[in-house]
Design an enzyme around this catalytic site. Structure first.
Site, PDB file in Angstrom:
ATOM      1  N   GLU A 130       0.981  -1.157  -0.146  1.00  0.00           N
ATOM      2  CA  GLU A 130      -0.528   0.022  -0.124  1.00  0.00           C
ATOM      3  C   GLU A 130       0.746   1.480   0.156  1.00  0.00           C
ATOM      4  O   GLU A 130       1.743   1.334   0.621  1.00  0.00           O
ATOM      5  CB  GLU A 130      -0.941  -0.097   1.448  1.00  0.00           C
TER       6      GLU A 130
ATOM      7  N   CYS B 275       3.482   8.410   1.391  1.00  0.00           N
ATOM      8  CA  CYS B 275       3.878   7.630   2.341  1.00  0.00           C
ATOM      9  C   CYS B 275       4.400   6.019   1.596  1.00  0.00           C
ATOM     10  O   CYS B 275       2.929   5.566   0.718  1.00  0.00           O
ATOM     11  CB  CYS B 275       2.316   7.514   3.523  1.00  0.00           C
TER      12      CYS B 275
ATOM     13  N   CYS C 110       5.959  -6.755   7.059  1.00  0.00           N
ATOM     14  CA  CYS C 110       6.914  -6.261   8.263  1.00  0.00           C
ATOM     15  C   CYS C 110       7.024  -7.648   9.272  1.00  0.00           C
ATOM     16  O   CYS C 110       6.372  -8.219   9.505  1.00  0.00           O
ATOM     17  CB  CYS C 110       6.664  -5.039   8.908  1.00  0.00           C
TER      18      CYS C 110
ATOM     19  N   CYS D 294       5.434  -5.188  16.726  1.00  0.00           N
ATOM     20  CA  CYS D 294       4.493  -4.232  16.843  1.00  0.00           C
ATOM     21  C   CYS D 294       3.199  -4.856  16.783  1.00  0.00           C
ATOM     22  O   CYS D 294       2.264  -4.669  16.443  1.00  0.00           O
ATOM     23  CB  CYS D 294       5.160  -2.394  16.482  1.00  0.00           C
TER      24      CYS D 294
ATOM     25  N   CYS E 109       0.181  -2.273  15.464  1.00  0.00           N
ATOM     26  CA  CYS E 109       0.169  -1.948  14.301  1.00  0.00           C
ATOM     27  C   CYS E 109      -0.041  -3.200  13.182  1.00  0.00           C
ATOM     28  O   CYS E 109       0.501  -4.158  12.940  1.00  0.00           O
ATOM     29  CB  CYS E 109       2.162  -2.138  13.650  1.00  0.00           C
TER      30      CYS E 109
ATOM     31  N   GLY F 224       6.084  -1.845   6.723  1.00  0.00           N
ATOM     32  CA  GLY F 224       7.652  -2.411   6.500  1.00  0.00           C
ATOM     33  C   GLY F 224       8.815  -1.374   7.760  1.00  0.00           C
ATOM     34  O   GLY F 224       8.626  -0.092   8.311  1.00  0.00           O
ATOM     35  N   GLU F 225       9.899  -2.149   8.195  1.00  0.00           N
ATOM     36  CA  GLU F 225      11.075  -1.549   8.296  1.00  0.00           C
ATOM     37  C   GLU F 225      12.075  -0.322   7.586  1.00  0.00           C
ATOM     38  O   GLU F 225      12.627  -2.061   7.711  1.00  0.00           O
ATOM     39  CB  GLU F 225      11.475  -2.026   9.912  1.00  0.00           C
TER      40      GLU F 225
ATOM     41  N   SER G 186      10.790   6.345   9.227  1.00  0.00           N
ATOM     42  CA  SER G 186      10.799   6.339  10.332  1.00  0.00           C
ATOM     43  C   SER G 186      10.991   5.327  10.552  1.00  0.00           C
ATOM     44  O   SER G 186      10.814   3.903   9.978  1.00  0.00           O
ATOM     45  CB  SER G 186       9.130   6.685  10.904  1.00  0.00           C
TER      46      SER G 186
ATOM     47  N   LEU H 268       9.321   5.765  19.624  1.00  0.00           N
ATOM     48  CA  LEU H 268      10.154   5.489  20.711  1.00  0.00           C
ATOM     49  C   LEU H 268       8.698   4.943  21.452  1.00  0.00           C
ATOM     50  O   LEU H 268       9.051   3.892  22.003  1.00  0.00           O
ATOM     51  CB  LEU H 268      10.323   6.772  21.381  1.00  0.00           C
ATOM     52  N   HIS H 269       7.198   5.354  21.651  1.00  0.00           N
ATOM     53  CA  HIS H 269       6.752   4.821  22.341  1.00  0.00           C
ATOM     54  C   HIS H 269       6.503   5.176  24.355  1.00  0.00           C
ATOM     55  O   HIS H 269       5.380   5.330  24.340  1.00  0.00           O
ATOM     56  CB  HIS H 269       5.750   3.673  22.382  1.00  0.00           C
TER      57      HIS H 269
ATOM     58  N   ASN I 137      -4.945   4.430  15.875  1.00  0.00           N
ATOM     59  CA  ASN I 137      -5.360   4.332  15.017  1.00  0.00           C
ATOM     60  C   ASN I 137      -5.774   2.680  15.405  1.00  0.00           C
ATOM     61  O   ASN I 137      -5.186   2.122  15.719  1.00  0.00           O
ATOM     62  CB  ASN I 137      -4.930   3.983  13.505  1.00  0.00           C
TER      63      ASN I 137
ATOM     64  N   CYS J 184      -1.562   5.623  10.174  1.00  0.00           N
ATOM     65  CA  CYS J 184      -0.125   5.736  10.937  1.00  0.00           C
ATOM     66  C   CYS J 184      -0.746   3.988  11.067  1.00  0.00           C
ATOM     67  O   CYS J 184      -1.465   3.701  12.168  1.00  0.00           O
ATOM     68  CB  CYS J 184       0.178   5.879  11.596  1.00  0.00           C
TER      69      CYS J 184
HETATM   70  N1  SAH Z   1       8.756   0.664  10.962  1.00  0.00           N
HETATM   71  C1  SAH Z   1       8.513   2.158  10.567  1.00  0.00           C
HETATM   72  C2  SAH Z   1       7.548   3.193  10.252  1.00  0.00           C
HETATM   73  C3  SAH Z   1       6.642   2.926   9.487  1.00  0.00           C
HETATM   74  S1  SAH Z   1       5.246   2.760  10.972  1.00  0.00           S
HETATM   75  C4  SAH Z   1       7.981   2.638  12.102  1.00  0.00           C
HETATM   76  O1  SAH Z   1       7.814   2.271  12.862  1.00  0.00           O
HETATM   77  O2  SAH Z   1       8.983   3.697  12.621  1.00  0.00           O
HETATM   78  C5  SAH Z   1       5.238   4.703  10.933  1.00  0.00           C
HETATM   79  C6  SAH Z   1       4.761   5.254  12.560  1.00  0.00           C
HETATM   80  O3  SAH Z   1       3.307   4.647  12.965  1.00  0.00           O
HETATM   81  C7  SAH Z   1       5.308   4.851  13.319  1.00  0.00           C
HETATM   82  O4  SAH Z   1       5.758   5.596  14.490  1.00  0.00           O
HETATM   83  C8  SAH Z   1       4.363   3.504  13.878  1.00  0.00           C
HETATM   84  O5  SAH Z   1       4.528   3.820  15.461  1.00  0.00           O
HETATM   85  C9  SAH Z   1       3.102   4.392  14.002  1.00  0.00           C
HETATM   86  N2  SAH Z   1       1.979   3.105  14.349  1.00  0.00           N
HETATM   87  C10 SAH Z   1       2.259   1.730  13.998  1.00  0.00           C
HETATM   88  N3  SAH Z   1       0.690   1.572  13.964  1.00  0.00           N
HETATM   89  C11 SAH Z   1      -0.154   2.399  14.790  1.00  0.00           C
HETATM   90  C12 SAH Z   1      -1.230   2.411  14.602  1.00  0.00           C
HETATM   91  N4  SAH Z   1      -2.456   1.288  15.209  1.00  0.00           N
HETATM   92  N5  SAH Z   1      -2.250   3.897  15.642  1.00  0.00           N
HETATM   93  C13 SAH Z   1      -1.125   5.091  14.953  1.00  0.00           C
HETATM   94  N6  SAH Z   1       0.293   4.606  14.680  1.00  0.00           N
HETATM   95  C14 SAH Z   1       0.645   3.784  14.663  1.00  0.00           C
HETATM   96 FE1  SF4 Z   2       6.087  -1.601  13.731  1.00  0.00          FE
HETATM   97 FE2  SF4 Z   2       6.813   0.029  11.774  1.00  0.00          FE
HETATM   98 FE3  SF4 Z   2       6.817  -2.783  11.264  1.00  0.00          FE
HETATM   99 FE4  SF4 Z   2       4.266  -1.392  11.520  1.00  0.00          FE
HETATM  100  S1  SF4 Z   2       5.628  -1.149  10.661  1.00  0.00           S
HETATM  101  S2  SF4 Z   2       5.363  -4.153  12.512  1.00  0.00           S
HETATM  102  S3  SF4 Z   2       5.039  -0.046  13.789  1.00  0.00           S
HETATM  103  S4  SF4 Z   2       8.156  -1.813  13.055  1.00  0.00           S
END
Ligand code: SAH
Ligand code: SF4
Length: 349
Positions: A95, A108, A115, A119, A122, A167-168, A199, A223-224, A298, A342
């Site tokens: 996407e 974006c 990924c 997390c 996500c 993805g990362e 990111s 960071l979270h 989200n 996000c």
């Molecule tokens: N993998 C990278 C970039 C993609 S995610 C990363 O994790 O940084 C982009 C951002 O969206 C990251 O800061 C991630 O923590 C955040 N994110 C992931 N799931 C989310 C959700 N359900 N609600 C809000 N932000 C989220």
């Molecule tokens: Fe975590 Fe970013 Fe991968 Fe989602 S895309 S699982 S937030 S590292």
């Protein structure tokens, strides 16, 4: 058997020049081809009108333009966000999101199909890892968005590219950085380095590598939470790159490049949005040239948490600024109705 044709989106301009030169043709044609690709946004060789036929024939025989077909396209109710499900050559899908609520457009883009980082909140993490994207597949996403803007009469509107899709990106370092260098080429898409942001979930070795190689791309770090335990509960890979290691890499990045880092916090109601959480974040990053982006959670199918309330986000911001002199923003919630926010990107099986 003939070798697979070279995808033109995989090449930097110097590489394109040497490819054309290796055919015994004048490398001057490369500059024109480049303009067709990135200024004309040509999707077929038929659009390379002024190129001598022998050059065009050779291109058609040995190369391809790796357009990614659109499987589905959705637009948010407010019209600010469009999401594209794009097909890859091997049947995988990714996407890509176009956002234009700032008057200037942002693409974006995804760096991987799925990924592996897992997390919990996500949707991409919930679907698991499929594979890394190639440089060409990353560049093609940006070109796709640029074409959409061109068709809407806004060809030069693409200002920002964020590696915040699926993805990362630091787990696909080389392909991402090469794609960025193609996007930055001033005679093509000509994006500026301050407007390409990557990111990362916190891949410490990748952050050090960006510093040591002076990567032009701007850095955002998810960071979270400001403690190792807090992060671990949300990001399983924090075990591999513990908070101390991550912060050490961040300090190295800032001092080597003299640049800021954007720290992102996905704010979850009752989980990481308290006053104490805000103070802990302030103490952790105080002293670094940092900015903070708060992202109210989200919804995703696999996680039951609720977004932090507006008041909690405001309180968090106030503590960061009054107590620690840290600037922060709350990310606008856009595209949620089409799951383009996000962490909401995922592709069905
Ligand atoms: N993998 C990278 C970039 C993609 S995610 C990363 O994790 O940084 C982009 C951002 O969206 C990251 O800061 C991630 O923590 C955040 N994110 C992931 N799931 C989310 C959700 N359900 N609600 C809000 N932000 C989220
Ligand atoms: Fe975590 Fe970013 Fe991968 Fe989602 S895309 S699982 S937030 S590292």
């Amino acid at each position: 058997m003939d070798p697979a044709p070279t995808d033109l989106y995989s090449l930097t301009q110097p590489e394109l020049r040497s490819l054309v030169g290796s055919w015994g043709l004048s490398p001057v044609h490369a500059a024109r081809i480049w303009r067709y690709l990135y200024l004309g946004l040509a999707s077929s060789f038929g659009e390379f009108g002024t190129l001598p036929p022998r050059v065009r024939d050779r291109l058609a025989a040995e190369t391809r333009i790796g357009n990614l077909p659109v499987a589905t396209e959705t637009e948010s109710n407010d019209g600010f966000t469009r999401k594209f499900l794009l097909g890859l050559g091997d049947g995988e899908r990714i996407e890509t999101v176009l956002m234009r609520y700032t008057g200037r457009a942002t693409a974006c883009v995804s760096s991987q199909a799925g990924c592996a980082m897992g997390c919990v909140f996500c949707a991409t993490g919930q679907m698991g890892y499929r594979r890394n994207l190639s440089t060409a597949e990353i560049v093609a996403q940006v070109v796709h968005v640029a074409r959409i803007l061109g068709a809407a009469g806004e060809p030069r509107r693409l200002r920002n590219v964020v590696f915040m899709g699926m993805g990362e990106p630091l787990q696909n370092y080389s392909a991402v950085m090469k794609a960025a260098s193609i996007l930055l080429d001033p005679s093509g898409l000509g994006l500026s380095a301050e407007r390409i942001t990557l990111s990362t979930v916190g891949v410490a070795p990748g952050i050090r590598r960006m510093a040591d190689e002076a990567s032009p791309v701007r850095l955002a770090v998810s960071l979270h939470a400001a403690t190792q335990e807090g992060r671990l509960a949300l990001i399983p890979v924090a075990r591999k790159w513990p908070l101390d290691d991550l912060m050490d890499a961040c300090r190295h990045y800032c001092s080597t490049l003299g640049r800021r880092i954007l720290f992102e916090l996905t704010l979850i109601d009752g989980r990481n949005d308290s006053e104490e959480d805000a103070h802990a974040v302030g103490r952790l990053i105080r002293g670094l040239p940092a900015q903070v982006n708060l992202i109210p959670l989200n919804p995703t199918p696999g996680y039951a948490g609720a977004p932090a309330a507006n008041e909690a986000a405001r309180r968090f911001q106030k503590i960061l600024s009054d107590g620690y002199g840290l600037r922060s923003t709350v990310r606008q919630r856009r595209g949620i109705d089409i799951a383009a926010g996000c962490g909401q990107l995922a592709t069905p099986d």
